[in-house]
Design a protein around this motif. Structure first.
Motif, PDB file in Angstrom:
ATOM      1  N   LEU A 119       0.830  -1.208   0.000  1.00 38.63           N
ATOM      2  CA  LEU A 119       0.000   0.000   0.000  1.00 38.63           C
ATOM      3  C   LEU A 119       0.864   1.258   0.000  1.00 38.63           C
ATOM      4  O   LEU A 119       0.534   2.260  -0.643  1.00 38.63           O
ATOM      5  CB  LEU A 119      -0.954  -0.004   1.195  1.00 38.63           C
ATOM      6  CG  LEU A 119      -1.952  -1.167   1.264  1.00 38.63           C
ATOM      7  CD1 LEU A 119      -2.907  -0.974   2.426  1.00 38.63           C
ATOM      8  CD2 LEU A 119      -2.734  -1.332  -0.042  1.00 38.63           C
ATOM      9  N   GLN A 120       1.997   1.192   0.719  1.00 36.33           N
ATOM     10  CA  GLN A 120       2.922   2.332   0.716  1.00 36.33           C
ATOM     11  C   GLN A 120       3.508   2.546  -0.679  1.00 36.33           C
ATOM     12  O   GLN A 120       3.641   3.687  -1.144  1.00 36.33           O
ATOM     13  CB  GLN A 120       4.056   2.099   1.725  1.00 36.33           C
ATOM     14  CG  GLN A 120       3.608   2.083   3.175  1.00 36.33           C
ATOM     15  CD  GLN A 120       3.185   0.706   3.673  1.00 36.33           C
ATOM     16  OE1 GLN A 120       2.831  -0.173   2.888  1.00 36.33           O
ATOM     17  NE2 GLN A 120       3.232   0.524   4.987  1.00 36.33           N
ATOM     18  N   ALA A 121       3.828   1.438  -1.358  1.00 36.08           N
ATOM     19  CA  ALA A 121       4.343   1.554  -2.722  1.00 36.08           C
ATOM     20  C   ALA A 121       3.300   2.156  -3.654  1.00 36.08           C
ATOM     21  O   ALA A 121       3.620   2.985  -4.520  1.00 36.08           O
ATOM     22  CB  ALA A 121       4.783   0.181  -3.233  1.00 36.08           C
ATOM     23  N   ALA A 122       2.038   1.755  -3.462  1.00 32.59           N
ATOM     24  CA  ALA A 122       0.964   2.304  -4.286  1.00 32.59           C
ATOM     25  C   ALA A 122       0.849   3.811  -4.087  1.00 32.59           C
ATOM     26  O   ALA A 122       0.615   4.565  -5.048  1.00 32.59           O
ATOM     27  CB  ALA A 122      -0.349   1.614  -3.958  1.00 32.59           C
ATOM     28  N   ARG A 123       1.023   4.259  -2.842  1.00 33.81           N
ATOM     29  CA  ARG A 123       0.975   5.695  -2.568  1.00 33.81           C
ATOM     30  C   ARG A 123       2.115   6.417  -3.273  1.00 33.81           C
ATOM     31  O   ARG A 123       1.924   7.483  -3.870  1.00 33.81           O
ATOM     32  CB  ARG A 123       1.028   5.924  -1.065  1.00 33.81           C
ATOM     33  CG  ARG A 123       1.045   7.370  -0.599  1.00 33.81           C
ATOM     34  CD  ARG A 123      -0.261   8.116  -0.806  1.00 33.81           C
ATOM     35  NE  ARG A 123      -0.523   8.529  -2.182  1.00 33.81           N
ATOM     36  CZ  ARG A 123      -1.619   9.176  -2.569  1.00 33.81           C
ATOM     37  NH1 ARG A 123      -2.570   9.464  -1.685  1.00 33.81           N
ATOM     38  NH2 ARG A 123      -1.778   9.528  -3.824  1.00 33.81           N
ATOM     39  N   GLU A 124       3.303   5.864  -3.207  1.00 39.64           N
ATOM     40  CA  GLU A 124       4.458   6.503  -3.843  1.00 39.64           C
ATOM     41  C   GLU A 124       4.287   6.555  -5.357  1.00 39.64           C
ATOM     42  O   GLU A 124       4.598   7.575  -5.996  1.00 39.64           O
ATOM     43  CB  GLU A 124       5.736   5.733  -3.477  1.00 39.64           C
ATOM     44  CG  GLU A 124       6.096   5.837  -2.000  1.00 39.64           C
ATOM     45  CD  GLU A 124       7.201   4.870  -1.606  1.00 39.64           C
ATOM     46  OE1 GLU A 124       7.756   4.188  -2.509  1.00 39.64           O
ATOM     47  OE2 GLU A 124       7.513   4.788  -0.404  1.00 39.64           O
ATOM     48  N   ILE A 125       3.784   5.472  -5.943  1.00 43.39           N
ATOM     49  CA  ILE A 125       3.620   5.396  -7.402  1.00 43.39           C
ATOM     50  C   ILE A 125       2.580   6.395  -7.880  1.00 43.39           C
ATOM     51  O   ILE A 125       2.797   7.126  -8.859  1.00 43.39           O
ATOM     52  CB  ILE A 125       3.236   3.964  -7.807  1.00 43.39           C
ATOM     53  CG1 ILE A 125       4.406   3.007  -7.562  1.00 43.39           C
ATOM     54  CG2 ILE A 125       2.788   3.909  -9.262  1.00 43.39           C
ATOM     55  CD1 ILE A 125       4.001   1.538  -7.572  1.00 43.39           C
ATOM     56  N   THR A 126       1.450   6.440  -7.206  1.00 44.13           N
ATOM     57  CA  THR A 126       0.396   7.368  -7.636  1.00 44.13           C
ATOM     58  C   THR A 126       0.823   8.815  -7.444  1.00 44.13           C
ATOM     59  O   THR A 126       0.555   9.667  -8.307  1.00 44.13           O
ATOM     60  CB  THR A 126      -0.921   7.100  -6.874  1.00 44.13           C
ATOM     61  OG1 THR A 126      -0.656   7.036  -5.462  1.00 44.13           O
ATOM     62  CG2 THR A 126      -1.542   5.783  -7.318  1.00 44.13           C
ATOM     63  N   THR A 127       1.489   9.106  -6.359  1.00 39.90           N
ATOM     64  CA  THR A 127       1.945  10.471  -6.115  1.00 39.90           C
ATOM     65  C   THR A 127       2.927  10.917  -7.193  1.00 39.90           C
ATOM     66  O   THR A 127       2.858  12.050  -7.698  1.00 39.90           O
ATOM     67  CB  THR A 127       2.603  10.573  -4.727  1.00 39.90           C
ATOM     68  OG1 THR A 127       1.643  10.249  -3.717  1.00 39.90           O
ATOM     69  CG2 THR A 127       3.126  11.980  -4.470  1.00 39.90           C
ATOM     70  N   ALA A 128       3.811  10.011  -7.583  1.00 45.03           N
ATOM     71  CA  ALA A 128       4.820  10.347  -8.593  1.00 45.03           C
ATOM     72  C   ALA A 128       4.191  10.705  -9.929  1.00 45.03           C
ATOM     73  O   ALA A 128       4.751  11.502 -10.699  1.00 45.03           O
ATOM     74  CB  ALA A 128       5.793   9.183  -8.755  1.00 45.03           C
ATOM     75  N   HIS A 129       3.031  10.146 -10.224  1.00 43.88           N
ATOM     76  CA  HIS A 129       2.390  10.378 -11.515  1.00 43.88           C
ATOM     77  C   HIS A 129       1.169  11.292 -11.413  1.00 43.88           C
ATOM     78  O   HIS A 129       0.448  11.469 -12.406  1.00 43.88           O
ATOM     79  CB  HIS A 129       1.973   9.041 -12.133  1.00 43.88           C
ATOM     80  CG  HIS A 129       3.135   8.204 -12.578  1.00 43.88           C
ATOM     81  ND1 HIS A 129       3.815   8.438 -13.753  1.00 43.88           N
ATOM     82  CD2 HIS A 129       3.752   7.148 -11.983  1.00 43.88           C
ATOM     83  CE1 HIS A 129       4.791   7.554 -13.884  1.00 43.88           C
ATOM     84  NE2 HIS A 129       4.781   6.761 -12.822  1.00 43.88           N
ATOM     85  N   GLY A 130       0.908  11.844 -10.249  1.00 39.59           N
ATOM     86  CA  GLY A 130      -0.235  12.732 -10.094  1.00 39.59           C
ATOM     87  C   GLY A 130      -1.566  12.025 -10.203  1.00 39.59           C
ATOM     88  O   GLY A 130      -2.574  12.630 -10.575  1.00 39.59           O
ATOM     89  N   ALA A 131      -1.588  10.732  -9.884  1.00 38.13           N
ATOM     90  CA  ALA A 131      -2.821   9.937  -9.939  1.00 38.13           C
ATOM     91  C   ALA A 131      -3.424   9.821  -8.545  1.00 38.13           C
ATOM     92  O   ALA A 131      -2.726   9.944  -7.526  1.00 38.13           O
ATOM     93  CB  ALA A 131      -2.526   8.545 -10.502  1.00 38.13           C
ATOM     94  N   LEU A 132      -4.720   9.571  -8.493  1.00 34.85           N
ATOM     95  CA  LEU A 132      -5.408   9.395  -7.224  1.00 34.85           C
ATOM     96  C   LEU A 132      -5.217   7.963  -6.714  1.00 34.85           C
ATOM     97  O   LEU A 132      -5.196   7.010  -7.505  1.00 34.85           O
ATOM     98  CB  LEU A 132      -6.899   9.661  -7.387  1.00 34.85           C
ATOM     99  CG  LEU A 132      -7.314  11.040  -7.909  1.00 34.85           C
ATOM    100  CD1 LEU A 132      -8.832  11.111  -8.039  1.00 34.85           C
ATOM    101  CD2 LEU A 132      -6.793  12.144  -7.010  1.00 34.85           C
TER     102      LEU A 132
END
Length: 404
Positions: free
Chosen positions: A209-222
């Motif tokens: 879940l932490q990785a998902a947060r980092e990935i979405t933040t990096a791409h400006g996705a929700l």
């Protein structure tokens, strides 16, 4: 009469026959005709008692007939039963504030009538980003409306209704590398269940879940967490994602939120709460004061009766007691538990359990799911665990291709 041995037929048969003529065959023939409930127990039309270890599929958080829920619904209905969303009511506003406080965020809430509708609202909100690509996961279940179905991976649910809203990519659940490869600067959102329920209670690996947060933040996705099944104390915490330390952008809730009264909620965190404006979305019944009052009563009761701790403690009792040579894996958090069998006899195990007075769920040929009311006691769990070996005996004996 022994509540767990005698299974008679009678008045149930006539109701089942009428059911077959009057209702669409969307669920198949009903297993039972239920007439009343009390705590974690239900009774059928023939007077047989069952320990309900499915809880309406994680809905009946307080069991059946809890005085706090009955009182809240009765009092609200006698005062004000329904108004349109041209008007506000105290229960509606109070519940929105309470959910934001439980999540520990600022934001806005949209109330709907079910988990699928909560997910529809969230899906529409993602389109307000100006992007249309969404990443979901294999094994996911987000509902059966056309929008939520587009996010659900199971082919047999999806294929009869295609074409569905497009732009959805499915990646293996728990695979952070696959998620990173799928998310781009054109991705509107990633939708994840913190624990997959319909798939058989599948937990993600540590750090996912932490990785998902980092990935979405990096791409400006929700980042959108579907907590329809896992939220509201089911896992021993208010939300299954709580222990991750991750703050999502969207959270969807339903099922146990109002203990059996239909309600759903889409919570948008921070600035995302302003993304849906008048005319973008709506509902007639969402935020109904009776449903909102019911949800507030559920939250109050979970707190007052210590049901988060109870879910953790009784869930541990169940997980320990389910161990058996014919069980290859036991998974779960709190009172959301899944297990795998050595053979594809989960359906037969469910039938054997029902014959002995226990309601469980076969969510795959070799998988069983338990989601009992949060009020289940260790002693009541022990009733089932005492019968569990015999249930497996019957299931394996009923299949000529398996050995006990």
């Amino acid at each position: 009469m022994n509540d767990h041995t005698t299974r008679s037929t009678g008045s149930s048969d006539s109701v089942k026959e009428r059911y077959g003529h009057a209702l669409m065959n969307t669920f198949g023939p009903p297993k039972l005709v239920l007439t009343k409930g009390e705590g974690p127990y239900v009774w059928d039309a023939d007077g047989n008692r069952y320990l309900d270890l499915l809880g309406g599929i994680a809905v009946n958080a307080l069991g059946h007939g809890h005085p706090a829920l009955v009182s809240a619904v009765s009092e609200q209905l006698s005062t004000l039963g329904h108004v349109s969303n041209f008007f506000a009511t105290e229960p509606q506003v109070g519940l929105a504030e309470r959910l934001l406080a439980l999540l520990g965020v600022e934001g806005r809430v949209f109330f709907a009538n079910s988990g699928a509708e909560a997910n529809e609202a969230a899906f529409k909100l993602t389109r307000r980003t100006g992007r249309t690509h969404v990443v979901s996961t294999e094994g996911s279940f987000h509902g059966r409306t056309m929008g939520s179905l587009a996010l659900t991976s199971k082919a047999q649910y999806r294929e009869p209704f295609e074409p569905l809203p497009g732009g959805v990519t499915f990646v293996p659940y728990g695979d952070a590398d696959a998620l990173a490869a799928a998310v781009t600067d054109e991705t509107a959102a990633v939708v994840l269940e913190p624990i997959q329920g319909e798939a058989g209670v599948v937990l993600p690996p540590e750090g996912y879940l932490q990785a998902a947060r980092e990935i979405t933040t990096a791409h400006g996705a929700l980042l959108w967490f579907d907590e329809v099944q896992t939220g509201m104390g089911r896992t021993g915490a208010w939300f299954a994602h709580s222990s991750s330390g991750v703050t999502p952008d969207l959270v969807t809730l339903a099922k146990g939120l109002a203990g059996g009264i239909p309600i759903g909620a889409c919570v948008a965190v921070g600035e995302h709460g302003a993304m849906l404006q008048p005319g973008n979305h709506g509902t007639t019944f969402g935020g109904n004061p009776v449903a909102a009052a019911a949800a507030l009563a559920v939250i109050d009761t979970i707190e007052k009766e210590g049901l988060l701790a109870n879910a953790t403690e009784v869930g541990a009792v169940l997980q320990d007691g389910l161990a058996d040579p014919r069980v290859t894996e036991i998974r779960g958090e709190g009172l959301l538990i899944g297990l795998d069998l050595t053979e594809p006899v989960a359906g037969k195990a469910t039938a054997a359990a029902l014959a002995k007075g226990f309601i469980i769920n076969d969510c795959a040929p070799d998988r069983i799911r338990l989601a009992p009311p949060l009020v289940l006691t260790a002693e009541q769990a022990g009733e089932f665990l005492a019968a569990w070996p015999a249930i497996l005996d019957d299931a394996y004996a009923a299949d000529p291709g398996t050995a006990p």
